[in-house]
Design a protein around this motif. Structure first.
Motif, PDB file in Angstrom:
ATOM      1  N   HIS A 191       0.827  -1.215   0.000  1.00 25.57           N
ATOM      2  CA  HIS A 191       0.000   0.000   0.000  1.00 25.57           C
ATOM      3  C   HIS A 191       0.861   1.266   0.000  1.00 25.57           C
ATOM      4  O   HIS A 191       0.509   2.246  -0.669  1.00 25.57           O
ATOM      5  CB  HIS A 191      -0.981  -0.003   1.168  1.00 25.57           C
TER       6      HIS A 191
ATOM      7  N   GLN B 120       3.802   1.473  -1.415  1.00 25.71           N
ATOM      8  CA  GLN B 120       4.281   1.567  -2.801  1.00 25.71           C
ATOM      9  C   GLN B 120       3.190   2.107  -3.714  1.00 25.71           C
ATOM     10  O   GLN B 120       3.466   2.956  -4.567  1.00 25.71           O
ATOM     11  CB  GLN B 120       4.732   0.198  -3.316  1.00 25.71           C
ATOM     12  N   ARG B 121       1.977   1.638  -3.551  1.00 29.82           N
ATOM     13  CA  ARG B 121       0.869   2.122  -4.387  1.00 29.82           C
ATOM     14  C   ARG B 121       0.662   3.619  -4.197  1.00 29.82           C
ATOM     15  O   ARG B 121       0.193   4.305  -5.094  1.00 29.82           O
ATOM     16  CB  ARG B 121      -0.420   1.367  -4.060  1.00 29.82           C
TER      17      ARG B 121
ATOM     18  N   ARG C 282      -2.006  -9.145  -5.994  1.00 27.93           N
ATOM     19  CA  ARG C 282      -1.150  -7.960  -6.088  1.00 27.93           C
ATOM     20  C   ARG C 282       0.244  -8.434  -5.705  1.00 27.93           C
ATOM     21  O   ARG C 282       0.418  -9.224  -4.793  1.00 27.93           O
ATOM     22  CB  ARG C 282      -1.594  -6.884  -5.109  1.00 27.93           C
TER      23      ARG C 282
END
Length: 131
Positions: free
Chosen positions: A18, A20-21, A53
């Motif tokens: 999350h 990284q996103r 993911r």
């Protein structure tokens, strides 16, 4: 932002993917025996997703010296409360530089371990929320 996840189990993987996103560079700190697995990446199966993911850390670190050679904005402790016990915690804390330490362990005495190692202005204490 550059973050380091200390531990790449279920918690480190989810928070790492999350971050990284959201645009962060995310490294992981793991024991040497888990380094190859971390470098290969982790497949996470979120609810209601069309396939997994993948969380691939930007770097995998295995020693306090490797942490000290980098500059991090945040370091997240991603292990159980019992995992905090041991000499490694002081070694890692000494290598953090000016990073903010994020602790999400549920133990009632975990803060007592962290307070002597990290100044209060660089320590975030919370809990992992489950839904």
């Amino acid at each position: 932002m550059r973050a380091l996840m200390v531990g790449a189990g279920a918690v480190g993987q989810v928070y790492g993917v999350h971050l990284q996103r959201g645009g962060a560079t995310v490294d992981v700190y793991v024991r040497e025996r888990y380094a190859a697995e971390a470098r290969a990446g982790f497949a996470l199966q979120p609810p209601r997703a069309n396939g997994p993911r993948i969380f691939r850390p930007d770097a995998v670190l295995c020693s306090p010296d490797a942490i000290a050679a980098q500059t991090f904005d945040q370091v997240w402790l991603c292990m159980s409360s019992t995992g905090l016990r041991g000499a490694w915690l002081g070694e890692v804390a000494a290598a953090l530089g000016q990073a903010t330490l994020v602790s999400l362990q549920p133990g009632l005495r975990d803060r007592e371990l962290l307070d002597p190692l990290v100044p209060p202005e660089r320590l975030v204490i919370g809990l992992i929320a489950f839904s």
